[in-house]
Motif scaffolding. Sequence first.
Motif, short mmCIF file in Angstrom:
data_model
loop_
_atom_site.label_atom_id
_atom_site.label_comp_id
_atom_site.label_asym_id
_atom_site.label_seq_id
_atom_site.Cartn_x
_atom_site.Cartn_y
_atom_site.Cartn_z
N GLU A 46 -17.29 0.63 1.87
CA GLU A 46 -17.57 0.64 3.24
C GLU A 46 -16.65 1.56 4.02
O GLU A 46 -15.95 0.94 4.87
CB GLU A 46 -17.75 -0.67 3.73
CG GLU A 46 -18.80 -1.38 3.16
CD GLU A 46 -19.15 -2.62 3.59
OE1 GLU A 46 -18.29 -3.39 4.48
OE2 GLU A 46 -20.00 -3.29 3.40
N ALA A 47 -16.42 2.79 3.58
CA ALA A 47 -15.37 3.73 4.60
C ALA A 47 -14.05 3.07 4.45
O ALA A 47 -13.52 3.64 5.53
CB ALA A 47 -15.89 3.99 5.98
N THR A 48 -13.55 2.30 3.49
CA THR A 48 -12.25 2.13 3.29
C THR A 48 -11.78 2.34 2.02
O THR A 48 -12.40 1.87 0.98
CB THR A 48 -12.20 0.44 3.57
OG1 THR A 48 -12.60 0.30 5.01
CG2 THR A 48 -10.67 -0.01 3.56
N LEU A 49 -10.55 2.90 1.95
CA LEU A 49 -9.90 3.61 1.00
C LEU A 49 -8.45 2.84 0.75
O LEU A 49 -7.77 2.75 1.82
CB LEU A 49 -9.94 4.97 0.95
CG LEU A 49 -9.16 5.96 -0.27
CD1 LEU A 49 -10.27 5.50 -1.55
CD2 LEU A 49 -9.20 7.25 -0.13
N GLY A 50 -8.28 2.23 -0.39
CA GLY A 50 -7.05 1.54 -0.55
C GLY A 50 -6.32 2.16 -1.67
O GLY A 50 -6.82 2.53 -2.56
N ILE A 51 -5.14 2.36 -1.56
CA ILE A 51 -4.12 2.78 -2.33
C ILE A 51 -3.05 2.13 -2.52
O ILE A 51 -2.38 1.60 -1.61
CB ILE A 51 -3.69 4.42 -2.28
CG1 ILE A 51 -4.85 5.44 -1.80
CG2 ILE A 51 -2.67 4.90 -3.18
CD1 ILE A 51 -5.71 5.56 -2.94
N ALA A 52 -2.50 1.58 -3.83
CA ALA A 52 -1.30 1.10 -4.05
C ALA A 52 -0.24 1.89 -4.82
O ALA A 52 -0.69 2.26 -5.78
CB ALA A 52 -1.70 -0.17 -5.01
N VAL A 53 0.75 1.87 -4.20
CA VAL A 53 2.13 2.57 -4.85
C VAL A 53 3.14 1.54 -5.28
O VAL A 53 3.75 0.85 -4.62
CB VAL A 53 2.74 3.49 -3.92
CG1 VAL A 53 3.67 4.31 -4.54
CG2 VAL A 53 1.40 4.70 -3.45
N GLY A 54 3.29 1.46 -6.76
CA GLY A 54 4.20 0.68 -7.05
C GLY A 54 5.44 1.27 -7.45
O GLY A 54 5.70 2.05 -7.78
N TYR A 55 6.53 0.22 -7.02
CA TYR A 55 8.15 0.77 -7.45
C TYR A 55 8.86 -0.40 -7.87
O TYR A 55 8.53 -1.53 -7.62
CB TYR A 55 8.34 1.57 -5.73
CG TYR A 55 8.43 0.81 -4.81
CD1 TYR A 55 9.49 0.08 -4.25
CD2 TYR A 55 7.23 0.85 -3.98
CE1 TYR A 55 9.29 -0.62 -2.88
CE2 TYR A 55 7.29 0.18 -2.63
CZ TYR A 55 8.11 -0.34 -2.02
OH TYR A 55 8.29 -1.00 -1.03
#
Length: 158
Positions: free
Chosen positions: A125-134
């Motif tokens: 629904e026009a939501t993009l999620g990105i997870a960057v792990g550190y």
Amino acid sequence: MNRRLVAVLVAVLAVFTAVPMASAQSTATLSDIRTGQHNGFSRVVLDLSGSPSEHRVSEVTSVAHCASGEPITVAGGQVDEILSVTLIGAAAHDENGNLTYTGSRNFATPGLSHVRGVALTCDFEATLGIAVGYGNTSSWHRVFTLTNPSRLVIDVGL
């Protein structure tokens, strides 16, 4: 009779101009996720077809898929902290449901000193999620957009 017709037309026009209509052009699409190591920080770049309406950033210890709620383990080994980035008005598919980003949805980043992995957590629904792990909870981060071409940049360093 003409006044009534004009009044009806004005009312119909008011409804269509007051309600924003979603269109393919209003949703930025993801085409690539690139990574790179710089002096003092690691960078993740999201290549986009346009600019998202907004982006939100939070530091979390776990992430889940936005539609299913299923937990996502970010690739890359021991991840102590996750930078969760949500783009509003963006997607990894076009208006017909065809993927615009065909790369890995969860990958380790062995060439980076500060980022261990990247995972796509939402494309709904026009939501993009990105997870960057550190791995270091003392790391700093900055997230910003650039144009010509459009991209969202995520930097993580010490």
